[in-house]
Scaffold this motif. Structure first.
Motif, PDB file in Angstrom:
ATOM      1  N   UNK A 284       0.839  -1.212   0.000  1.00  0.00           N
ATOM      2  CA  UNK A 284       0.000   0.000   0.000  1.00  0.00           C
ATOM      3  C   UNK A 284       0.869   1.256   0.000  1.00  0.00           C
ATOM      4  N   UNK A 285       1.890   1.264   0.861  1.00  0.00           N
ATOM      5  CA  UNK A 285       2.780   2.436   0.938  1.00  0.00           C
ATOM      6  C   UNK A 285       3.479   2.659  -0.405  1.00  0.00           C
ATOM      7  N   UNK A 286       3.960   1.560  -0.998  1.00  0.00           N
ATOM      8  CA  UNK A 286       4.678   1.695  -2.271  1.00  0.00           C
ATOM      9  C   UNK A 286       3.744   2.289  -3.325  1.00  0.00           C
ATOM     10  N   UNK A 287       2.503   1.789  -3.359  1.00  0.00           N
ATOM     11  CA  UNK A 287       1.524   2.329  -4.308  1.00  0.00           C
ATOM     12  C   UNK A 287       1.281   3.807  -4.066  1.00  0.00           C
ATOM     13  N   UNK A 288       1.130   4.187  -2.794  1.00  0.00           N
ATOM     14  CA  UNK A 288       0.841   5.585  -2.463  1.00  0.00           C
ATOM     15  C   UNK A 288       2.026   6.476  -2.828  1.00  0.00           C
ATOM     16  N   UNK A 289       3.234   6.014  -2.511  1.00  0.00           N
ATOM     17  CA  UNK A 289       4.424   6.827  -2.806  1.00  0.00           C
ATOM     18  C   UNK A 289       4.615   6.946  -4.323  1.00  0.00           C
ATOM     19  N   UNK A 290       4.386   5.834  -5.035  1.00  0.00           N
ATOM     20  CA  UNK A 290       4.506   5.884  -6.500  1.00  0.00           C
ATOM     21  C   UNK A 290       3.499   6.886  -7.067  1.00  0.00           C
ATOM     22  N   UNK A 291       2.291   6.866  -6.521  1.00  0.00           N
ATOM     23  CA  UNK A 291       1.260   7.791  -6.985  1.00  0.00           C
ATOM     24  C   UNK A 291       1.686   9.243  -6.757  1.00  0.00           C
ATOM     25  N   UNK A 292       2.242   9.507  -5.569  1.00  0.00           N
ATOM     26  CA  UNK A 292       2.682  10.867  -5.233  1.00  0.00           C
ATOM     27  C   UNK A 292       3.797  11.312  -6.180  1.00  0.00           C
ATOM     28  N   UNK A 293       4.753  10.406  -6.428  1.00  0.00           N
ATOM     29  CA  UNK A 293       5.878  10.763  -7.301  1.00  0.00           C
ATOM     30  C   UNK A 293       5.397  10.983  -8.731  1.00  0.00           C
ATOM     31  N   UNK A 294       4.457  10.143  -9.183  1.00  0.00           N
ATOM     32  CA  UNK A 294       4.007  10.274 -10.564  1.00  0.00           C
ATOM     33  C   UNK A 294       3.185  11.538 -10.754  1.00  0.00           C
ATOM     34  N   UNK A 295       2.612  12.043  -9.650  1.00  0.00           N
ATOM     35  CA  UNK A 295       1.868  13.302  -9.758  1.00  0.00           C
ATOM     36  C   UNK A 295       2.780  14.516  -9.555  1.00  0.00           C
ATOM     37  N   UNK A 296       4.055  14.257  -9.302  1.00  0.00           N
ATOM     38  CA  UNK A 296       5.009  15.352  -9.146  1.00  0.00           C
ATOM     39  C   UNK A 296       4.804  16.170  -7.886  1.00  0.00           C
TER      40      UNK A 296
END
Lengths: 205, 198
Positions: B105-117
């Motif tokens: 879950x954390x990895x998904x959330x962090x990836x989402x944050x990074x992909x949104x810049x």
């Protein structure tokens, strides 16, 4: 052994959720926003005219300049200032912009919610330092009276430290709290009074 | 030879589960505001951290705002419980499963944050960080969580290893090779004579 793991994992999740709800019941003041969902949304990015308002005091970075907030005066004159502050000059509600913050400067206590290092490097003149990492310092602010108007600011942008300190002050009983959402960068950009050094009102961290 | 390999796996399992218990126990203590090192933590601060991820704004309906407050208590308590179970060597594989779920879950959330810049505070390990510089979320946090996930999965595979409560009770959770010896406390299982030798 591996086959039993999913059932045990569910048991751990159940236990965790149960303990979490008990903990939540012990800390009912934890909330999403300092001012509730019915509070007006933060104003759009500051729309100050190119010429900033002239601040109440000349710009200075000298520490010896008297801070704009006199504790004694504030404690005694708080009721008198309430009337003026009930309708902030430019922006209503708990979230204010730079021009409203400038208008309140001198009457309200400004609280810097950024980290101590940032505070020492430069802060709004007369502001006290209550960083997220030393929220217990807020107790000292109560000496100035719980009805003292307070304006909290941090680094602007996505910075949530102001909201965190606002909730801390609300839990202490402060009644007149505003959050200067654009924060220190907008204040500096407007050419308003700043100073450097330690917190002389609440003392160093 | 097989006993040596089994012993090695038992040591690896022990070291990994104690290390993971330390990492997640520390992370949970900050999010719960326990201990003198977590002055800037606590549920309220963690709530603002996970609110800053703006998951519901990016994926409407996935994480409604009213779930954020209970989640700010549930996530750290799950971390703390798993850390305690890992330290005890009890329900080790189950704890590893729960932590794996959290980490994914954390990895998904962090990836989402990074992909949104977005540039937001991680809230993962407080002001000390772990392997990454504390503060804003970077790709380092993604790698860090992937490394933790790997360690968790290894513990899930190996079980508690040496000095676990399960082991002391003479029950499950021994780190056995598929056909190797399993030293499960009181119940010692010797390898079959036909097992391959080195």
């Amino acid at each position: 052994m591996i086959a039993r793991a999913p059932a045990q994992a569910l048991a751990i999740v159940g236990l965790g959720v149960g303990v979490a709800f008990v903990h939540w019941a012990q800390e009912p003041t934890v909330r999403l926003s300092a001012f509730g969902s019915d509070a007006p949304a933060p104003p759009p990015p500051d729309t100050l005219p190119p010429e900033p308002r002239t601040p109440a005091a000349p710009e200075t970075s000298e520490p010896e300049q008297a801070p704009p907030v006199d504790p004694q005066r504030d404690a005694s004159a708080a009721p008198a200032t309430q009337g003026d502050l009930a309708s902030p000059p430019t922006t209503g509600g708990p979230y204010i912009g730079t021009d409203a913050a400038v208008a309140l400067w001198g009457d309200a206590i400004f609280v810097d919610a950024r980290e101590p290092r940032e505070y020492v490097e430069g802060h709004i003149a007369g502001a006290v330092m209550i960083p997220a990492s030393s929220r217990d310092r807020a107790v000292r602010l109560a000496d100035y009276g719980l009805d003292t108007p307070v304006v909290i600011y941090c680094g602007g942008g996505e910075c949530d430290a102001s909201e965190l300190i606002a909730i801390t002050l609300q839990n202490l009983g402060f009644t007149d709290i505003r959050v200067y959402k654009d924060g220190y960068p907008a204040w500096v950009a407007g050419g308003h009074p700043v100073e450097t050094g330690e917190d002389t009102l609440l003392g160093p961290e | 030879m097989m006993q040596a390999i089994t012993g090695f796996f038992n040591v690896v399992a022990l070291v990994l589960r104690v290390a993971l218990a330390g990492v997640f126990g520390y992370a949970a203590s900050i999010k719960l505001g326990l201990g003198p090192w977590s002055a800037d933590g606590g549920p309220q601060a963690f709530l603002f951290n996970i609110k800053g991820f703006e998951i519901n704004q990016a994926y409407p309906g996935l994480l409604p705002d009213h779930l954020l407050v209970p989640l700010a208590f549930i996530i750290p308590w799950l971390e703390l419980l798993c850390a305690i179970f890992l330290l005890l060597g009890m329900w080790t594989r189950a704890s590893a499963l729960v932590l794996a779920g959290l980490l994914i879950t954390f990895i998904g959330a962090i990836y989402s944050v990074l992909s949104r810049g977005m540039e937001i505070e991680c809230g993962c390990f407080g002001k000390f960080g772990l392997f990454c510089t504390p503060g804003k979320i970077t790709e380092c946090n993604l790698i860090q969580n992937a490394a933790l996930l790997t360690a968790v999965l290894v513990v899930w595979l190996l079980g508690p290893g040496f000095f676990g409560v399960e082991r002391a009770l003479g029950r499950r959770g021994c780190a056995c090779g598929r056909r190797g010896a399993c030293d499960c406390g009181a119940k010692r299982i010797e390898p079959k004579p036909a097992s391959p030798t080195a």
